[in-house]
Design a protein around this motif. Structure first.
Motif, PDB file in Angstrom:
ATOM      1  N   LEU A 116      -1.018 -14.484   8.033  1.00 35.98           N
ATOM      2  CA  LEU A 116      -2.255 -14.091   7.260  1.00 35.98           C
ATOM      3  C   LEU A 116      -3.073 -15.217   6.826  1.00 35.98           C
ATOM      4  CD1 LEU A 116      -0.576 -11.393   5.089  1.00 35.98           C
ATOM      5  CD2 LEU A 116      -2.544 -10.885   6.499  1.00 35.98           C
ATOM      6  N   THR A 117      -4.088 -15.034   6.232  1.00 35.59           N
ATOM      7  CA  THR A 117      -4.956 -15.981   5.460  1.00 35.59           C
ATOM      8  C   THR A 117      -5.007 -15.575   4.004  1.00 35.59           C
ATOM      9  OG1 THR A 117      -6.443 -16.489   7.567  1.00 35.59           O
ATOM     10  CG2 THR A 117      -7.153 -17.296   5.341  1.00 35.59           C
ATOM     11  N   ALA A 118      -4.742 -16.336   3.326  1.00 37.12           N
ATOM     12  CA  ALA A 118      -4.668 -16.273   1.637  1.00 37.12           C
ATOM     13  C   ALA A 118      -5.917 -15.946   1.178  1.00 37.12           C
ATOM     14  CB  ALA A 118      -3.972 -17.165   1.093  1.00 37.12           C
ATOM     15  N   TYR A 119      -5.894 -15.100   0.110  1.00 38.71           N
ATOM     16  CA  TYR A 119      -7.176 -14.882  -0.871  1.00 38.71           C
ATOM     17  C   TYR A 119      -8.090 -14.249  -0.025  1.00 38.71           C
ATOM     18  CZ  TYR A 119      -4.675 -18.326  -3.323  1.00 38.71           C
ATOM     19  OH  TYR A 119      -3.349 -19.085  -4.266  1.00 38.71           O
ATOM     20  N   ILE A 120      -8.206 -13.682   1.101  1.00 43.37           N
ATOM     21  CA  ILE A 120      -9.264 -12.919   1.754  1.00 43.37           C
ATOM     22  C   ILE A 120      -8.809 -11.798   2.393  1.00 43.37           C
ATOM     23  CG2 ILE A 120     -10.767 -15.131   1.971  1.00 43.37           C
ATOM     24  CD1 ILE A 120     -10.135 -15.077   4.845  1.00 43.37           C
ATOM     25  N   ARG A 121      -9.521 -10.927   2.769  1.00 36.94           N
ATOM     26  CA  ARG A 121      -9.227  -9.534   3.266  1.00 36.94           C
ATOM     27  C   ARG A 121      -9.150  -9.933   4.949  1.00 36.94           C
ATOM     28  NH1 ARG A 121     -10.922  -3.571   2.610  1.00 36.94           N
ATOM     29  NH2 ARG A 121     -10.081  -4.097   0.380  1.00 36.94           N
ATOM     30  N   ASN A 122      -7.854  -9.666   5.348  1.00 35.79           N
ATOM     31  CA  ASN A 122      -7.460  -9.790   6.894  1.00 35.79           C
ATOM     32  C   ASN A 122      -6.236  -9.204   7.037  1.00 35.79           C
ATOM     33  OD1 ASN A 122      -5.362 -12.660   7.075  1.00 35.79           O
ATOM     34  ND2 ASN A 122      -6.346 -12.145   5.105  1.00 35.79           N
ATOM     35  N   GLU A 123      -5.819  -9.104   8.337  1.00 34.48           N
ATOM     36  CA  GLU A 123      -4.876  -8.385   9.004  1.00 34.48           C
ATOM     37  C   GLU A 123      -3.853  -9.295  10.107  1.00 34.48           C
ATOM     38  OE1 GLU A 123      -6.653  -5.283  12.070  1.00 34.48           O
ATOM     39  OE2 GLU A 123      -7.109  -5.059   9.710  1.00 34.48           O
ATOM     40  N   VAL A 124      -2.651  -8.604  10.054  1.00 34.28           N
ATOM     41  CA  VAL A 124      -1.876  -9.075  11.008  1.00 34.28           C
ATOM     42  C   VAL A 124      -1.268  -7.786  11.772  1.00 34.28           C
ATOM     43  CG1 VAL A 124      -1.462 -11.496  10.533  1.00 34.28           C
ATOM     44  CG2 VAL A 124       0.147  -9.642   9.734  1.00 34.28           C
ATOM     45  N   GLU A 125      -0.881  -7.904  12.782  1.00 32.68           N
ATOM     46  CA  GLU A 125      -0.256  -6.769  13.735  1.00 32.68           C
ATOM     47  C   GLU A 125       1.283  -7.013  13.906  1.00 32.68           C
ATOM     48  OE1 GLU A 125      -2.358  -3.989  16.367  1.00 32.68           O
ATOM     49  OE2 GLU A 125      -1.582  -5.737  17.641  1.00 32.68           O
ATOM     50  N   MET A 126       2.125  -6.501  13.288  1.00 32.84           N
ATOM     51  CA  MET A 126       3.509  -6.646  13.475  1.00 32.84           C
ATOM     52  C   MET A 126       4.013  -5.745  14.654  1.00 32.84           C
ATOM     53  SD  MET A 126       6.858  -6.609  10.969  1.00 32.84           S
ATOM     54  CE  MET A 126       6.699  -4.676  10.558  1.00 32.84           C
ATOM     55  N   GLU A 127       4.548  -6.237  15.598  1.00 33.27           N
ATOM     56  CA  GLU A 127       5.005  -5.214  16.811  1.00 33.27           C
ATOM     57  C   GLU A 127       6.712  -5.244  16.671  1.00 33.27           C
ATOM     58  OE1 GLU A 127       4.409  -5.127  21.270  1.00 33.27           O
ATOM     59  OE2 GLU A 127       5.409  -6.789  20.860  1.00 33.27           O
TER      60      GLU A 127
ATOM     61  N   SER B 101       0.113  -5.455   1.842  1.00 32.26           N
ATOM     62  CA  SER B 101       0.015  -3.947   1.847  1.00 32.26           C
ATOM     63  C   SER B 101       0.244  -3.286   3.353  1.00 32.26           C
ATOM     64  CB  SER B 101      -1.146  -3.492   1.370  1.00 32.26           C
ATOM     65  OG  SER B 101      -1.101  -2.086   1.377  1.00 32.26           O
ATOM     66  N   LEU B 102       0.619  -2.322   3.511  1.00 35.62           N
ATOM     67  CA  LEU B 102       0.807  -1.545   4.763  1.00 35.62           C
ATOM     68  C   LEU B 102      -0.480  -0.609   4.786  1.00 35.62           C
ATOM     69  CD1 LEU B 102       4.674  -0.384   4.754  1.00 35.62           C
ATOM     70  CD2 LEU B 102       3.394  -2.289   6.076  1.00 35.62           C
ATOM     71  N   ALA B 103      -1.539  -0.620   3.849  1.00 33.84           N
ATOM     72  CA  ALA B 103      -2.501   0.157   3.955  1.00 33.84           C
ATOM     73  C   ALA B 103      -3.862  -0.830   3.500  1.00 33.84           C
ATOM     74  CB  ALA B 103      -2.688   1.379   2.868  1.00 33.84           C
ATOM     75  N   PRO B 104      -5.040  -0.381   4.252  1.00 30.79           N
ATOM     76  CA  PRO B 104      -6.248  -1.589   4.087  1.00 30.79           C
ATOM     77  C   PRO B 104      -6.959  -1.388   2.765  1.00 30.79           C
ATOM     78  CG  PRO B 104      -6.583   0.314   5.672  1.00 30.79           C
ATOM     79  CD  PRO B 104      -5.181   0.451   5.364  1.00 30.79           C
ATOM     80  N   ASP B 105      -6.763  -0.109   2.236  1.00 29.82           N
ATOM     81  CA  ASP B 105      -7.559  -0.015   0.998  1.00 29.82           C
ATOM     82  C   ASP B 105      -6.899   0.363  -0.395  1.00 29.82           C
ATOM     83  OD1 ASP B 105      -6.410   2.351   1.867  1.00 29.82           O
ATOM     84  OD2 ASP B 105      -8.169   3.714   1.642  1.00 29.82           O
ATOM     85  N   ARG B 106      -5.579   0.235  -0.279  1.00 27.99           N
ATOM     86  CA  ARG B 106      -4.733   0.419  -1.432  1.00 27.99           C
ATOM     87  C   ARG B 106      -3.423  -0.371  -1.341  1.00 27.99           C
ATOM     88  NH1 ARG B 106      -1.290   4.838  -0.689  1.00 27.99           N
ATOM     89  NH2 ARG B 106      -1.671   5.783   1.369  1.00 27.99           N
ATOM     90  N   GLN B 107      -2.500  -0.550  -2.440  1.00 32.18           N
ATOM     91  CA  GLN B 107      -1.361  -0.946  -2.335  1.00 32.18           C
ATOM     92  C   GLN B 107      -0.165  -0.015  -1.790  1.00 32.18           C
ATOM     93  OE1 GLN B 107      -0.402  -4.418  -2.694  1.00 32.18           O
ATOM     94  NE2 GLN B 107       1.758  -3.419  -2.221  1.00 32.18           N
ATOM     95  N   LEU B 108       0.359  -0.451  -0.619  1.00 32.61           N
ATOM     96  CA  LEU B 108       1.390   0.461  -0.291  1.00 32.61           C
ATOM     97  C   LEU B 108       2.489  -0.312   0.394  1.00 32.61           C
ATOM     98  CD1 LEU B 108       2.230   3.343   0.643  1.00 32.61           C
ATOM     99  CD2 LEU B 108       1.190   2.896   2.827  1.00 32.61           C
ATOM    100  N   SER B 109       3.579  -0.540  -0.218  1.00 29.56           N
ATOM    101  CA  SER B 109       4.763  -1.339  -0.169  1.00 29.56           C
ATOM    102  C   SER B 109       5.973  -0.670   0.547  1.00 29.56           C
ATOM    103  CB  SER B 109       5.134  -2.240  -1.499  1.00 29.56           C
ATOM    104  OG  SER B 109       5.723  -0.880  -2.163  1.00 29.56           O
ATOM    105  N   LYS B 110       5.759   0.466   1.062  1.00 26.45           N
ATOM    106  CA  LYS B 110       7.008   1.070   1.689  1.00 26.45           C
ATOM    107  C   LYS B 110       6.495   1.928   2.615  1.00 26.45           C
ATOM    108  CE  LYS B 110      10.274   0.578  -1.754  1.00 26.45           C
ATOM    109  NZ  LYS B 110      11.706   0.233  -1.719  1.00 26.45           N
TER     110      LYS B 110
ATOM    111  N   LYS C 249       0.196  -2.667  11.101  1.00 24.82           N
ATOM    112  CA  LYS C 249      -0.713  -3.581  10.710  1.00 24.82           C
ATOM    113  C   LYS C 249      -0.424  -3.762   9.282  1.00 24.82           C
ATOM    114  CE  LYS C 249      -4.759  -3.014  13.544  1.00 24.82           C
ATOM    115  NZ  LYS C 249      -6.122  -2.660  13.602  1.00 24.82           N
ATOM    116  N   ILE C 250      -0.392  -5.125   8.847  1.00 24.63           N
ATOM    117  CA  ILE C 250      -0.020  -5.675   7.443  1.00 24.63           C
ATOM    118  C   ILE C 250      -1.219  -6.402   6.785  1.00 24.63           C
ATOM    119  CG2 ILE C 250       1.423  -7.118   6.087  1.00 24.63           C
ATOM    120  CD1 ILE C 250       3.546  -6.685   8.282  1.00 24.63           C
ATOM    121  N   TYR C 251      -1.709  -5.927   5.712  1.00 21.75           N
ATOM    122  CA  TYR C 251      -3.012  -6.287   5.302  1.00 21.75           C
ATOM    123  C   TYR C 251      -2.940  -7.308   4.034  1.00 21.75           C
ATOM    124  CZ  TYR C 251      -4.723  -2.337   8.038  1.00 21.75           C
ATOM    125  OH  TYR C 251      -4.802  -1.405   8.837  1.00 21.75           O
ATOM    126  N   GLY C 252      -3.723  -8.188   4.045  1.00 20.89           N
ATOM    127  CA  GLY C 252      -3.541  -9.231   2.990  1.00 20.89           C
ATOM    128  C   GLY C 252      -4.925  -8.865   2.239  1.00 20.89           C
TER     129      GLY C 252
END
Length: 120
Positions: free
Chosen positions: A13-24, A48-57, A76-79
């Motif tokens: 992931l890239t820190a401090y900006i909105r981005n995502e990675v895909e975990m297979e 987070s596991l959601a793009p628009d809010r905090q979802l940790s599980k 997808k995991i979102y930063g």
């Protein structure tokens, strides 16, 4: 016997900006009976596991893994602004359900996701 593995794309992931990675998540069934496979995922508060809010599980259903076959699912995991440079531990609990619907196998797995500043 189930054999789980994870892979990330891109690998960080890239820190401090909105981005995502895909975990297979891949689970290979090395046993003699089919298994219905599900996975609980737990991520730290900074990602987070959601793009628009905090979802940790969350929970993912990988489906049926026949003997000597595999089941695969991408998550997808979102930063965002709160994702600082660090190595984040992601905890997975993988359940293999037998033909009777009861949990026949359970595996706890920890994988690590790197988060780095842009340009490093």
């Amino acid at each position: 016997m189930l054999n789980p593995a994870t892979h990330f794309y891109p690998i960080r992931l890239t820190a401090y900006i909105r981005n995502e990675v895909e975990m297979e998540i891949t689970v290979r069934n090395e046993g003699n009976e089919p298994r219905w496979v599900e996975c609980d995922i737990s991520v730290p508060e900074a990602i987070s596991l959601a793009p628009d809010r905090q979802l940790s599980k969350g929970r993912v259903r990988l489906g049926i893994a026949l003997p000597n076959a595999k089941a695969t699912k991408k998550v997808k995991i979102y930063g965002g602004a709160g994702s600082y440079p660090d190595t984040y531990s992601i905890r997975l609990t993988i359940y293999g359900f037998g033909i009777d619907g009861a949990i026949a196998e359970r595996y706890d797995l920890k994988t690590e996701l790197r988060c780095e500043k842009a340009g490093t």
